[in-house]
Design a protein around this motif. Structure first.
Motif, PDB file in Angstrom:
ATOM      1  N   ASP A   1      51.972 -19.775  61.026  1.00 52.39           N
ATOM      2  CA  ASP A   1      53.202 -18.773  60.244  1.00 52.39           C
ATOM      3  C   ASP A   1      53.425 -19.147  59.041  1.00 52.39           C
ATOM      4  O   ASP A   1      53.829 -20.257  58.590  1.00 52.39           O
ATOM      5  CB  ASP A   1      54.521 -19.051  61.154  1.00 52.39           C
TER       6      ASP A   1
ATOM      7  N   SER B   1      57.555  -3.859  53.386  1.00 53.14           N
ATOM      8  CA  SER B   1      58.314  -4.929  54.088  1.00 53.14           C
ATOM      9  C   SER B   1      57.382  -5.541  55.339  1.00 53.14           C
ATOM     10  O   SER B   1      56.860  -4.774  56.143  1.00 53.14           O
ATOM     11  CB  SER B   1      59.397  -4.329  54.570  1.00 53.14           C
TER      12      SER B   1
ATOM     13  N   ASN C   1      57.125 -14.073  66.449  1.00 53.37           N
ATOM     14  CA  ASN C   1      58.409 -14.186  65.904  1.00 53.37           C
ATOM     15  C   ASN C   1      59.067 -15.408  66.729  1.00 53.37           C
ATOM     16  O   ASN C   1      58.527 -16.071  67.620  1.00 53.37           O
ATOM     17  CB  ASN C   1      59.362 -13.017  66.261  1.00 53.37           C
TER      18      ASN C   1
ATOM     19  N   THR D   1      57.237 -14.587  56.669  1.00 56.77           N
ATOM     20  CA  THR D   1      57.534 -13.298  57.586  1.00 56.77           C
ATOM     21  C   THR D   1      56.454 -12.540  57.567  1.00 56.77           C
ATOM     22  O   THR D   1      55.747 -11.933  56.533  1.00 56.77           O
ATOM     23  CB  THR D   1      58.773 -12.662  56.732  1.00 56.77           C
TER      24      THR D   1
ATOM     25  N   ASP E   1      57.162  -7.865  58.436  1.00 55.30           N
ATOM     26  CA  ASP E   1      58.141  -8.290  59.592  1.00 55.30           C
ATOM     27  C   ASP E   1      57.452  -9.073  60.682  1.00 55.30           C
ATOM     28  O   ASP E   1      56.381  -9.129  60.807  1.00 55.30           O
ATOM     29  CB  ASP E   1      58.776  -7.164  60.269  1.00 55.30           C
ATOM     30  N   ASP E   2      58.268 -10.146  61.368  1.00 53.61           N
ATOM     31  CA  ASP E   2      57.599 -10.756  62.468  1.00 53.61           C
ATOM     32  C   ASP E   2      57.633  -9.886  63.557  1.00 53.61           C
ATOM     33  O   ASP E   2      58.518  -9.194  63.794  1.00 53.61           O
ATOM     34  CB  ASP E   2      58.607 -12.001  62.745  1.00 53.61           C
TER      35      ASP E   2
END
Length: 107
Positions: free
Chosen positions: A34, A92, A18, A37, A94-95
């Motif tokens: 990266d 979903s 993150n 997300t 997520d980081d």
């Protein structure tokens, strides 16, 4: 001590997933990208001999000082890298504060 050879642990990584992503420590991983997300690509230092290796991992998301465990799924295997997605559930991505991955196979 690392053991090398067929069907051995050929690579492992502990990464920050993150904010500003980074590799904390690793063996046989040269970089981390990266892609968005919860979507990361990890490149091998020494390529795998084929894309039929096993990769398992975990990820952790911190809320204050409480760790929330999430899912991590490899979904694109190449001889020179592996792409994974991490998230809360199947809807979903997520980081995550901590992303770990271990790869078994031949290189």
């Amino acid at each position: 001590m690392a053991f090398k050879g067929n069907n051995a642990c050929e690579a492992w990584i502990n990464a920050k997933g993150n904010n500003t992503v980074s590799i904390r420590d690793s063996y046989n991983f040269s970089s981390m990208n990266d892609n968005g997300t919860g979507d990361y690509t990890f490149s091998f230092t020494d390529n795998m001999s084929n894309a039929n290796y096993c990769a398992v991992g975990s990820c952790t998301y911190l809320i204050g000082q409480v760790a929330r465990f999430r899912t991590l799924s490899p979904y694109v295997w190449h001889t020179n890298n592996i792409r994974i997605v991490s998230g809360y559930n199947d809807t979903s991505a997520d980081d995550h504060e901590t992303v770990t991955l271990v790869v078994f196979g031949d290189n």
